[in-house]
Design a protein around this motif. Structure first.
Motif, mmCIF file in Angstrom:
data_model
loop_
_atom_site.group_PDB
_atom_site.id
_atom_site.type_symbol
_atom_site.label_atom_id
_atom_site.label_comp_id
_atom_site.label_asym_id
_atom_site.label_seq_id
_atom_site.Cartn_x
_atom_site.Cartn_y
_atom_site.Cartn_z
ATOM 1 N N LEU A 146 5.464 -6.846 -0.883
ATOM 2 C CA LEU A 146 6.669 -7.051 -1.380
ATOM 3 C C LEU A 146 7.366 -7.764 -0.760
ATOM 4 O O LEU A 146 8.517 -8.256 -0.524
ATOM 5 C CB LEU A 146 7.674 -5.931 -1.719
ATOM 6 N N HIS A 152 3.107 -2.830 -2.335
ATOM 7 C CA HIS A 152 2.850 -2.471 -4.425
ATOM 8 C C HIS A 152 2.005 -2.236 -4.342
ATOM 9 O O HIS A 152 0.757 -3.311 -4.818
ATOM 10 C CB HIS A 152 3.746 -3.086 -4.840
ATOM 11 N N GLU A 154 -0.707 -0.380 -7.208
ATOM 12 C CA GLU A 154 -1.083 -0.001 -9.065
ATOM 13 C C GLU A 154 -2.193 0.526 -9.232
ATOM 14 O O GLU A 154 -2.464 0.044 -9.621
ATOM 15 C CB GLU A 154 -0.069 -1.023 -10.174
ATOM 16 N N SER A 169 1.796 4.376 -9.679
ATOM 17 C CA SER A 169 1.905 3.046 -8.513
ATOM 18 C C SER A 169 2.858 3.694 -7.793
ATOM 19 O O SER A 169 3.599 4.966 -7.490
ATOM 20 C CB SER A 169 2.595 1.531 -9.075
ATOM 21 N N ALA A 171 5.319 1.834 -3.289
ATOM 22 C CA ALA A 171 4.891 1.028 -2.071
ATOM 23 C C ALA A 171 5.049 1.452 -1.336
ATOM 24 O O ALA A 171 5.142 3.043 -1.466
ATOM 25 C CB ALA A 171 6.609 0.362 -2.647
#
Length: 183
Positions: A146, A152, A154, A169, A171
């Motif tokens: 990011l 990030h 997931e 998910s 970050a």
């Protein structure tokens, strides 16, 4: 006296099917309760292990000084996240560090790469297996950059017992990360 013996036999003939139906109903109810309980336990295991996997990946990424995305691993086409981080080599001395590496990858039903527990209940990469209530596998794992030091992640896992899936998910800010490669 002969009339009473015949009457007991008729009672037995009538009562036996009723007893059989009662026992059948009791067995069916018991099996349904145990099946539901096992299904709920498998869903709980799925949720806990998905959170554990994401937490472990997140914690290792936070301390990473190097993160790389590889598409092939050991000659196979497997999307792999390589995380290198410092770890304490000796518990008694905090200044001696070792470089540890963790490879995180998607595991499919047909390709269970190290998807099992070890004998001491610790996990091999990435997680699970050998659980009484149902094994879980990683069905989807995606990571993207990011920002210069933000990754990030997931994750989706599936219970092999119930075929239910959970997707999480997050970050991750990686303050020590010096290099991110392959994103």
């Amino acid at each position: 006296m002969n009339n009473q013996r015949g009457f007991v036999l008729i009672e037995f003939v009538i009562a036996l099917p009723l007893i059989i139906m009662l026992l059948y109903g009791l067995v069916q109810t018991t099996m349904t309760v145990f099946s539901t309980a096992k299904s709920q336990a498998a869903d709980y295991v799925l949720e806990v292990e998905a959170q554990d996997v994401l937490t472990r990946i997140t914690n290792e990424a936070r301390t990473a000084f190097y993160v790389k995305r590889e598409i092939t691993y050991s000659g196979q086409e497997i999307d792999t996240l390589v995380i290198k981080y410092h770890s304490i080599k000796d518990e008694n001395s905090s200044d001696v560090v070792d470089i540890a590496e963790r490879r995180v990858y998607k595991v499919s039903k047909s390709h269970k790469l190290n998807a099992k527990r070890t004998n001491d209940s610790s996990f091999l990469n990435p997680i699970t297996g050998g659980n009484f209530f149902g094994d879980t596998i990683i069905t989807f794992l995606k990571y993207k950059k990011l920002d210069e030091r933000v990754l990030h992640i997931e994750l989706e896992m599936e219970s092999l017992a119930t075929n239910k899936r959970i997707r999480l998910s997050t970050a991750v800010f990686m303050p020590a990360c010096e290099e991110m490669e392959g994103f």
